[in-house]
Design a protein around this motif. Sequence first.
Motif, PDB file in Angstrom:
ATOM      1  N   ARG A 113     -47.379 -41.409 -50.213  1.00  0.00           N
ATOM      2  CA  ARG A 113     -47.479 -42.814 -50.630  1.00  0.00           C
ATOM      3  C   ARG A 113     -46.116 -43.432 -50.902  1.00  0.00           C
ATOM      4  NH1 ARG A 113     -52.856 -44.362 -52.719  1.00  0.00           N
ATOM      5  NH2 ARG A 113     -51.762 -46.135 -53.637  1.00  0.00           N
TER       6      ARG A 113
ATOM      7  N   ARG B  88     -50.970 -42.281 -44.184  1.00  0.00           N
ATOM      8  CA  ARG B  88     -49.860 -41.725 -44.959  1.00  0.00           C
ATOM      9  C   ARG B  88     -49.710 -40.253 -44.577  1.00  0.00           C
ATOM     10  NH1 ARG B  88     -53.713 -44.006 -48.340  1.00  0.00           N
ATOM     11  NH2 ARG B  88     -53.103 -45.894 -49.456  1.00  0.00           N
TER      12      ARG B  88
ATOM     13  N   MET C 196     -44.132 -51.494 -51.836  1.00  0.00           N
ATOM     14  CA  MET C 196     -43.884 -51.355 -53.274  1.00  0.00           C
ATOM     15  C   MET C 196     -42.840 -50.274 -53.494  1.00  0.00           C
ATOM     16  SD  MET C 196     -47.464 -51.532 -55.242  1.00  0.00           S
ATOM     17  CE  MET C 196     -48.093 -50.137 -54.385  1.00  0.00           C
TER      18      MET C 196
ATOM     19  N   TYR D 220     -53.575 -52.903 -55.403  1.00  0.00           N
ATOM     20  CA  TYR D 220     -52.285 -53.569 -55.631  1.00  0.00           C
ATOM     21  C   TYR D 220     -52.213 -54.840 -54.797  1.00  0.00           C
ATOM     22  CZ  TYR D 220     -50.934 -50.456 -51.691  1.00  0.00           C
ATOM     23  OH  TYR D 220     -50.882 -49.758 -50.518  1.00  0.00           O
TER      24      TYR D 220
HETATM   25  N1  GLY Z   1     -47.682 -46.713 -51.718  1.00  0.00           N
HETATM   26  C1  GLY Z   1     -48.841 -47.413 -51.448  1.00  0.00           C
HETATM   27  C2  GLY Z   1     -49.860 -46.695 -50.682  1.00  0.00           C
HETATM   28  O1  GLY Z   1     -49.659 -45.632 -50.163  1.00  0.00           O
HETATM   29  O2  GLY Z   1     -50.945 -47.185 -50.591  1.00  0.00           O
END
Ligand code: GLY
Length: 335
Positions: A301, A274, A43, A219
């Motif tokens: 993220r 992350r 995304m 998402y």
């Molecule tokens: N940017 C999406 C996530 O870190 O889950």
Amino acid sequence: MSVAIVGGGIIGLAVGWRLLERGVDVTVFDDGRLGAWHVAAGMLAPSGESAHEQEALARLMAAAGERWPAFARELGVEIGFDVTGTLSLAMTADDLAAADRVWTRHRLARLRPSELREREPALSPRVRAGVYSANEWQVDPRRLVAVLRDRLAGRIVAKRVESLSEVDAGTVVVAAGCGTAGLTGLPVRPVKGQVLRLRGEPGLLRHVLDATVDGRHVYVVPRADGEVVVGATQEERTDSLVTAGGVHDLLRAAIDLVPALAELELAETTVGHRPGTPDNAPLLGRLDGDDRVIVAAGHFRNGVLLAPITADLIAGLVVGDEPDPLLAHFAPGRF
Ligand code: GLY
């Protein structure tokens, strides 16, 4: 000028590509592990990943979004860059109350359920409201890495770097994601995310969906080939277990949102980490106490979104351009 990059994920490869374009003799050390890019949905959400409370980070993300079309065009091949846009959605009255504060701040016009279903007929009739963001896009991180690797063919060395003293180069760029902590002592922590990949016929969905469903964030990112990425948990954990609860929560929210997803094949369950920092903003710049080392890590993220701007800023720093004033906010030694 010889430059070594430690880390062959999206950030390291994008920096490497920009340096190569500027005539730098660059080598990328890649430990062969599948990094966060392998799990990421891709995304590109300059205002959708909660940076509004940090002014400098919000500016960096907005500037990053603006660079994406040119970055994708310059790569010149199919990386799944798709500008259909994102629908942010709220399922219940409570979900809507929370989401509406964000939508109002971003001055996004609320769409009624009927307008939402005109855009996405597969949405559940239970979705209360949503907004459309024309500037929140997607790219396929796996394709992007493959293309960048291709651009850097002959420059990528399969090697796990344990210590920066092993690296013989005038400048070392550390773009090692969570591994940056061990190499530099900087505070980068792994934040676990479980992500699913479903597979079906193309065409069920067109937009990226970013939703709150009964208080749970989910998402759903549909690719042109019929893959649908569903994410993500956010857990302060270091393990790589796909858990029953994680999969259950993601699937329940996604299927509540788009009931027809229940018919798709559950093709992959993955876990990534992350690279988080104390303020969850990236570390960009020279390492205090070692001028040979430049850090490009801690993107949390937003690694995919921030890759093009990180590559430009870090390549500029390496070759001695006038430093961009934005960099001052992301100095690795700020903690
Ligand atoms: N940017 C999406 C996530 O870190 O889950």
